[in-house]
Scaffold this active site. Structure first.
Site, short mmCIF file in Angstrom:
data_model
loop_
_atom_site.label_atom_id
_atom_site.label_comp_id
_atom_site.label_asym_id
_atom_site.label_seq_id
_atom_site.Cartn_x
_atom_site.Cartn_y
_atom_site.Cartn_z
N GLY C 236 0.80 -1.22 0.00
CA GLY C 236 0.00 0.00 0.00
C GLY C 236 0.84 1.27 0.00
O GLY C 236 2.06 1.24 0.15
N HIS C 237 0.17 2.38 -0.12
CA HIS C 237 0.85 3.67 -0.20
C HIS C 237 1.56 4.01 1.12
O HIS C 237 1.06 3.70 2.20
CB HIS C 237 -0.11 4.79 -0.58
CG HIS C 237 -1.28 4.95 0.31
ND1 HIS C 237 -1.31 5.87 1.31
CD2 HIS C 237 -2.46 4.32 0.34
CE1 HIS C 237 -2.48 5.81 1.92
NE2 HIS C 237 -3.20 4.86 1.35
N ASN C 238 2.72 4.60 1.00
CA ASN C 238 3.51 5.08 2.15
C ASN C 238 4.05 3.96 3.04
O ASN C 238 4.55 4.22 4.14
CB ASN C 238 2.70 6.05 3.01
CG ASN C 238 2.38 7.35 2.28
OD1 ASN C 238 1.46 7.41 1.49
ND2 ASN C 238 3.19 8.36 2.53
N SER C 256 0.94 2.86 4.99
CA SER C 256 1.73 3.52 6.03
C SER C 256 2.34 2.58 7.06
O SER C 256 2.89 3.04 8.06
CB SER C 256 0.90 4.59 6.77
OG SER C 256 0.49 5.58 5.87
#
Lengths: 341, 341, 341
Positions: C236-238, C256
């Site tokens: 996923g993002h970050n 995250s």
């Protein structure tokens, strides 16, 4: 357009009602109209059957149907598959290598094959008779594509892998990615083990969209004749699948595991590496198989166990609140405060 | 470059502090500098807020902030989305059909659309106004791409499928692969059932990278307006998703299941086929839904049950060691050796 | 062709037997012939060792072997990896930009790099020395591909993302798809949050076929040096992954979350968002991590717990039937009918 009689003959069915009716296509019970043939394969859908506007319906046994014509046959679902193939023959395509396809001079493409624009066929590859490579399909060096194979857009068969006759690879499928093999060194780094084997798919295999099959470290990752994999399935290196295996979407098999023939793997199920599973085993959705399975039957749960045992253990869990009540009651009757912790 | 005042006006926010400050971009609290606008949407991050160097911060309620300017607004997260879209407008592209794209003469591509090199648009397909097809995107025969649709590299919309206006398909997404349907014959072979339906995506739908959506056997696999699917999601044939559904990555739905509107599906969750799930249901990550869900609420576990019940059953399991102790204690007090097996 | 002596020297091994034998390739114990080198890394396979026809075998300790030559070394598996790389050097390719590749004039492609037909390299992108882009690979605007990187067919690195030296991206991998971020408004609609960050892969990273890595909302989704991801993995993002992390196929990490170095994630495992996991943690297959893990060790189950505790809880479940019997017995002895419901 065929009549009900013509289609019934195709599946050795018996017509009850008007056999001269013309059928244009198949449809489900709910959306069918007078020019559609539908089917009743699941008793759950009897009420839909009673309300259907279909011109004719494939059924397994006689059933009152004043509103429609019936075709009585052994297996309505199978009959529907056969009639579907008859009504929807593969369209004919222009054959040959389209402008914008890139075919290496040393590749051998059968003159009756179709290679669409933006496909790449590498050195030494072979493409069989009537095979069809849709745009963006890729055939690696020395790979072999059998007769009548269909590669959907962006399906990729990497170096030296082999696809048997009449197989279908859906969009984005990858055949022959590297196996996931590393040897950790003293510093915790992972040293890549060269993956020099291949993948070999049998005949009439079907591979779902974006499904991935790794090549063997050495030797062959093997998929037997007639085996069907759904979308987003993962097959590890050196896995061997028997004939007519079915794997539903998002299931996966770790390296070197062997499945017998006619094994059915439910959606999101997983199998650990280096084990064998017998012929005719059925794995429920989400089953997590951690040990060999040496006899046929239905298995489920994680770790996977015989389906009946799995259901019993589930039931046992639901029994805990009652057990607590009963122990509390015993303690009260005995004026017992329970053990001191 | 806009000022804090300009951006606050965009989201109907109230400025506390210096509204004339110039804002170049958004950033998270930790990495933001004096030219960044950040946001505090989660009380967990108050300490990051106190230490931030951001030039301004979107907040939901007044909070002491001697170190930065505040924009007070109803929903900082939503405000951030709106300001982000303002600060990062879609870049403008050269329109038209780039050299190296392959567009069939019978396809209709709007003059304001962009079709990049290595794209293929097949016979009878339609591409709407301002649609953008990035390299390697594919539009099958008779498929319809709405206005302002964005196909990322290698996104594929197969034969006759339809994509509503303003939808986004990420790299490698496959719309319209065959449903996974076979009828077993007496020999255990699987006879393929022709998959002749389509997929229809509503407007403002977003489909994640390498996600796969199967076409209906007959009829339509349907995705409602505003629905968003994450990466590596699987949607089976004849599934129907309502409006504003959200499905997190690696979740999957088997054939013919219907979801209401605003349903949220957690990561790695799965739903069996042929069931219906009501509007506004939330499924926890990993939920495995085996039965219809007829009322809204939060569900989790496998088989999925109301979230509260799931938590209770988890707690019950942890109670087993204590139960064992208590039964042992009762047995001792009664001088009872327990049942003979 | 090298001799056993030559290969033994490569891995600082000691030869027991005929060191002058010529070795053509590696093979597993079962399929090896007289011109193959094999290895015994797992005591489970001693019977295969005894029956092998291999010309020589890598072993960790002396073992009676009248039938074959031995190479004694510290770590046969690691030695096999090293010898494999020696026997299978990367083939040499024609360098340069092949006809049918599309490279923007402002992109900088090193003269020693290879860009195959149907690749697209966008404006401002950089491709390093000896990098190889197989057909259908894509490099977005401003993206950076390091020296000696290998992009397999259809691997895609989107706008501004960065791939470190010697990394390998398998077919269909997507680096830099949008993070899955929406802010719900009052009507239950999801407003897209612009995803303006990037993905940065370290050196010697390997990304599996059809694996997807989302770009950060702001900032960077980061994959550390030497980290290896299998097929169909979702990041996923970050997210931030440390060095030498290993993630098996179909595992996923929500936005995250941060993993330390040398973390091992089993197949089909999942981690929730916004948590941290320490260095050297091992997650069993299917582990579902819902909370931070602050010390190294083995974890499994869902919700994930220390492996030992997980096994104990599994055992406790199997104890329920016996508990029921014991409570029934107590009730009988006390002539107690149990609590009234």
């Amino acid at each position: 357009m065929p009549t009900v009689d013509t289609l019934a003959a195709l599946v050795k069915g018996r017509v009850l009602g008007d056999g001269t009716r013309v059928i244009e296509d198949l449809a489900d019970l709910q959306s069918a109209g007078p020019a559609h043939l539908s089917f009743l394969a699941n008793p759950r859908y009897v009420s839909l059957f009673e309300a259907t506007r279909a011109g004719a319906v494939l059924v397994a046994s006689e059933i009152p149907a004043p509103h429609t014509t019936l075709i009585l046959c052994d297996d309505p679902y199978l009959a529907m598959a056969r009639i579907g193939a008859h009504l929807h023959p593969s369209p004919s395509y222009e054959t040959g290598i389209e402008a914008g396809a890139v075919v290496h001079p040393s590749a051998v493409v059968h003159p009756s094959a179709t290679v669409r624009a933006t496909c790449v066929v590498e050195a030494g590859a072979t493409v069989g008779a009537r095979a069809r490579l849709e745009p963006g399909a890729y055939v690696g060096r020395g790979a072999v594509i059998g007769d009548d194979v269909l590669l959907y857009p962006g399906a990729r068969v990497l170096e030296r892998c082999r696809v048997g006759a009449r197989s279908i690879l859906h969009a984005g499928a990858v055949i022959g990615s590297d196996g996931f093999g590393y040897a950790p060194n003293a510093e915790g780094e992972r040293i890549k083990i060269p993956q020099v084997g291949i993948v070999e798919l049998g005949e009439e295999v079907e591979i779902g969209a974006n499904t991935t099959i790794d090549r063997a470290t050495f030797g062959v990752t093997r998929v037997g004749d007639g085996t069907k994999l759904d979308n987003l399935v993962q097959i590890g290196h050196n896995v061997e699948l028997g004939q007519h295996v079915v794997m539903a979407s998002q299931s996966g098999i770790a390296g070197s595991t062997r499945l017998g023939s006619r094994v059915v793997v439910g959606a999101q199920a997983g199998l650990t590496g280096h084990i064998a599973v017998s012929d005719d085993v059925m794995l429920a959705a989400r089953a997590g198989v951690t040990k060999p399975i040496t006899q046929s039957g239905v298995f489920g749960g994680f770790p996977a166990k015989p389906h009946r045992q799995w259901l019993r253990e589930e039931a046992n869990q639901r029994a805990i609140p009652e057990l607590k009540r009963r122990v509390r009651h015993l303690e009260k009757n005995l004026d017992d405060d329970g053990p001191r912790n």
